[in-house]
Write a protein that holds these residues in place. Structure first.
Motif, mmCIF file in Angstrom:
data_model
loop_
_atom_site.group_PDB
_atom_site.id
_atom_site.type_symbol
_atom_site.label_atom_id
_atom_site.label_comp_id
_atom_site.label_asym_id
_atom_site.label_seq_id
_atom_site.Cartn_x
_atom_site.Cartn_y
_atom_site.Cartn_z
ATOM 1 N N TYR A 144 49.115 27.888 42.713
ATOM 2 C CA TYR A 144 49.359 27.891 41.267
ATOM 3 C C TYR A 144 50.852 27.965 40.948
ATOM 4 C CZ TYR A 144 44.349 28.876 41.055
ATOM 5 O OH TYR A 144 42.980 28.810 41.216
ATOM 6 N N LYS A 145 51.685 27.568 41.913
ATOM 7 C CA LYS A 145 53.121 27.522 41.705
ATOM 8 C C LYS A 145 53.633 26.146 42.140
ATOM 9 C CE LYS A 145 53.645 32.480 42.615
ATOM 10 N NZ LYS A 145 54.265 33.507 43.499
ATOM 11 N N ASP B 199 51.123 46.473 47.137
ATOM 12 C CA ASP B 199 50.272 47.546 46.629
ATOM 13 C C ASP B 199 48.808 47.394 47.028
ATOM 14 O OD1 ASP B 199 49.610 45.345 45.169
ATOM 15 O OD2 ASP B 199 50.061 46.202 43.204
ATOM 16 N N GLY B 200 48.523 46.479 47.934
ATOM 17 C CA GLY B 200 47.152 46.305 48.383
ATOM 18 C C GLY B 200 46.279 45.483 47.450
ATOM 19 N N SER B 201 46.839 44.955 46.381
ATOM 20 C CA SER B 201 46.044 44.179 45.432
ATOM 21 C C SER B 201 45.964 42.723 45.869
ATOM 22 C CB SER B 201 46.651 44.263 44.028
ATOM 23 O OG SER B 201 47.976 43.766 44.026
ATOM 24 N N GLU B 202 45.032 42.001 45.285
ATOM 25 C CA GLU B 202 44.741 40.635 45.707
ATOM 26 C C GLU B 202 45.617 39.621 44.996
ATOM 27 O OE1 GLU B 202 41.095 37.508 45.096
ATOM 28 O OE2 GLU B 202 40.556 39.547 45.697
ATOM 29 N N SER B 203 46.579 39.063 45.738
ATOM 30 C CA SER B 203 47.368 37.904 45.293
ATOM 31 C C SER B 203 48.075 38.121 43.960
ATOM 32 C CB SER B 203 46.460 36.669 45.187
ATOM 33 O OG SER B 203 45.762 36.474 46.391
ATOM 34 N N LYS C 292 42.032 27.645 38.339
ATOM 35 C CA LYS C 292 43.055 28.324 37.530
ATOM 36 C C LYS C 292 42.678 29.773 37.247
ATOM 37 C CE LYS C 292 45.359 24.474 37.251
ATOM 38 N NZ LYS C 292 46.597 24.275 38.035
ATOM 39 N N ASN C 293 42.089 30.420 38.249
ATOM 40 C CA ASN C 293 41.626 31.798 38.077
ATOM 41 C C ASN C 293 42.746 32.791 38.342
ATOM 42 O OD1 ASN C 293 41.372 30.861 40.899
ATOM 43 N ND2 ASN C 293 40.779 32.980 41.267
ATOM 44 N N GLN C 294 42.504 34.042 37.964
ATOM 45 C CA GLN C 294 43.416 35.128 38.294
ATOM 46 C C GLN C 294 43.120 35.601 39.716
ATOM 47 O OE1 GLN C 294 45.904 36.299 36.221
ATOM 48 N NE2 GLN C 294 45.329 34.540 34.949
ATOM 49 N N SER D 21 28.781 32.817 42.903
ATOM 50 C CA SER D 21 27.730 32.129 42.149
ATOM 51 C C SER D 21 28.222 31.606 40.796
ATOM 52 C CB SER D 21 26.539 33.065 41.932
ATOM 53 O OG SER D 21 26.932 34.225 41.205
ATOM 54 N N VAL D 22 29.310 32.171 40.304
ATOM 55 C CA VAL D 22 29.826 31.753 38.993
ATOM 56 C C VAL D 22 30.588 30.425 39.072
ATOM 57 C CG1 VAL D 22 29.982 34.128 38.164
ATOM 58 C CG2 VAL D 22 31.955 33.084 39.314
ATOM 59 N N TRP D 23 30.894 29.978 40.311
ATOM 60 C CA TRP D 23 31.653 28.745 40.471
ATOM 61 C C TRP D 23 30.703 27.606 40.821
ATOM 62 C CZ3 TRP D 23 36.264 29.643 38.638
ATOM 63 C CH2 TRP D 23 36.834 30.901 38.805
ATOM 64 N N GLU D 24 30.687 26.587 40.026
ATOM 65 C CA GLU D 24 29.792 25.452 40.255
ATOM 66 C C GLU D 24 30.182 24.707 41.530
ATOM 67 O OE1 GLU D 24 28.104 21.462 37.910
ATOM 68 O OE2 GLU D 24 29.657 22.736 36.992
ATOM 69 N N ASN D 25 29.171 24.445 42.361
ATOM 70 C CA ASN D 25 29.381 23.716 43.619
ATOM 71 C C ASN D 25 30.457 24.365 44.484
ATOM 72 O OD1 ASN D 25 27.478 21.716 42.871
ATOM 73 N ND2 ASN D 25 29.055 20.668 41.675
ATOM 74 N N PHE D 26 30.415 25.690 44.542
ATOM 75 C CA PHE D 26 31.424 26.418 45.310
ATOM 76 C C PHE D 26 31.453 25.956 46.771
ATOM 77 C CE2 PHE D 26 32.185 29.828 48.401
ATOM 78 C CZ PHE D 26 33.533 30.057 48.144
#
Length: 461
Positions: free
Chosen positions: A267-268, A289-293, A333-335, A428-433
């Motif tokens: 995303y950059k 800080d151990g957080s995700e991306s 384009k998710n967080q 499951s929330v992503w279509e055709n994951f």
């Protein structure tokens, strides 16, 4: 036939014999027998107590219970060479092997001695890893035969098997009965003895089972490496390196060891300005800080891939979390971390994510949140050491995960079984994951210090 014709024929025959004989003698003289067929002159048994005897020109090793592995080793030390020997195993308990550039420490194990180093395996069990390379009493398996499953049928139980081993430079290659088996590039040992193993057994009822060796010979001069003709996976422990053979089979480095060429931030538009560092051929993400991306961000390849063979080395710090994702489209384009199928990179003991998900499907080498990796602890290197991951996506959408050369899971992308797993997961929330036709390869920033090297890929067709 006329007399003149006979004379001419005799002359021609004599010329051919005289012309061919020197070449034949040269070929024969290049090989030297290491076993005279009558005595064990030039050999000695070390470490264990299994006895050896000679019968009808054959060395026979007898399994002995409650003793260490026993090795019959050469007094002579060899550097570069080609070695051939015939080997036969009588019983499934009679694991054996050939030490290549072997090492011996007589003072180890309270004076009982320790043999260590490269060993070409003789494995009569259902696992069928004969011809693979095991680093005895040191690093463990360097070339399990999950890396070359076609060669698992080469060894014949209860029959004579001809082993050919080439140790030339930093390359070790093996053949069984003419079948190409293992190809390893490693520079730990440049010389050592040749050894024949009788493996330890625990059950006294198996005592006396025999392993047979004959026709042991070595060639040390005028060595020409025999090229592999098939498409065989190479275990290459050199840093960010490809052999000419690998290049000829389509392998490419995704990380050159010196720059971020070929990568950019998810995303950059550019590679992250901080957090990802390249030092001494290693690509590392620093701890935050151990957080995700959210601190430094994931990085992804500029290229997209459909069917491929991807291999990478990774090193975790204590409690760390990361991942290698594939079929990343960057379209969501998710967080947080970009979406894609994920080879989990995790400290299973110290990171809480290992206890989450369903029945271990978030543990090391798993298809994250979907399929648990079926791995044995002895094939996992400790935190702080390098492990090797591998993902293979075939043109028919079959996918395999490997850890340190051992296959730990497989699935069919887009199958009903796969879609049922997705329906029960966080995806499951992503279509055709995970079913995109092509996608980027991603290395994840999860706020922990993790390092990568030897990232290689081959496109499959």
């Amino acid at each position: 036939m006329k007399k003149s014709s006979i004379s001419i024929f005799s002359c021609i025959l004599s010329f051919l014999i005289l012309s061919c004989s020197p070449a034949e003698k040269t070929e024969v003289s290049e090989w030297r027998a290491l076993f005279d067929g009558k005595t064990l002159t030039g050999w000695k048994a070390v470490m264990g107590e299994a006895p050896f005897e000679i019968k009808d020109g054959v060395i026979i090793g007898y399994a002995k219970a409650n003793t260490l592995n026993t090795f019959l080793i050469t007094d002579e030390v060899f550097g570069d060479y080609i070695f051939e020997v015939d080997l036969k195993i009588e019983d499934l308990t009679s694991n054996s092997g050939v030490m290549v550039r072997g090492q011996f420490d007589p003072a180890a194990r309270d004076g009982k001695g320790l043999v260590f180093g490269y060993q070409i395996e003789a494995d009569p069990t259902e696992r069928a890893w004969s011809g693979g390379l095991y680093d005895e009493a040191r690093r463990g398996w360097l070339y399990p035969l999950d890396l070359n499953p076609k060669a698992k049928s080469a060894f014949k139980m209860g029959e004579w098997n001809t082993y050919r081993i080439e140790a030339i430079g930093n390359e070790i290659k093996s053949w069984i009965n003419g079948q190409e088996v293992a190809y390893v590039v490693d520079d730990v040992d440049a010389k050592g003895f040749i050894g024949l193993q009788v493996h330890s057994i625990q059950n006294p009822e198996d005592e006396g089972k025999m392993t047979y060796f004959r026709n042991a010979r070595v060639k040390t001069e005028n060595l020409e490496p025999t090229p592999f003709e098939g498409d065989v996976f190479v275990t290459n422990t050199k840093l960010n390196d490809l052999t000419e053979y690998e290049k000829s089979k389509g392998w490419k480095l995704l990380f050159d060891g010196q720059s971020s060429e070929g990568w950019f931030g998810a995303y950059k538009e550019t590679f992250p300005e901080k957090g990802w560092i390249i030092k001494e051929g290693i690509l590392s993400v620093q701890a935050s800080d151990g957080s995700e991306s959210t601190s430094y961000g994931d990085i992804v390849t500029k290229e997209k891939y459909k069917a491929f063979d991807l291999t990478f080395d990774f090193k975790l710090t204590e409690g760390a979390n990361s991942g290698v994702k594939y079929f990343v489209t960057l379209s969501e384009k998710n967080q947080g971390s970009a979406i894609g199928l994920e080879y989990q990179v995790l400290d299973d003991e110290k990171h809480p994510d290992a206890k989450m998900g369903f029945e271990g499907n978030r543990t090391l080498a798993s298809l994250y949140d979907l399929i648990k990796a079926n791995k044995q602890p002895r094939f996992v290197k400790p935190i702080g050491q390098w492990n090797t991951g591998r993902v293979v996506v075939y043109p028919d959408n079959k996918v395999e995960h490997y850890l340190n050369g051992v296959k730990v899971l497989e699935f069919q992308r887009g199958s009903q079984e796969y879609r049922d797993l997705v329906a029960k997961s966080k995806y499951s929330v992503w279509e055709n994951f995970g079913e995109a036709e092509e996608g980027h390869i991603l290395l994840q920033d999860h706020g922990d210090a993790v390092s990568y090297k030897n990232i290689k890929i081959k496109t499959l067709k």
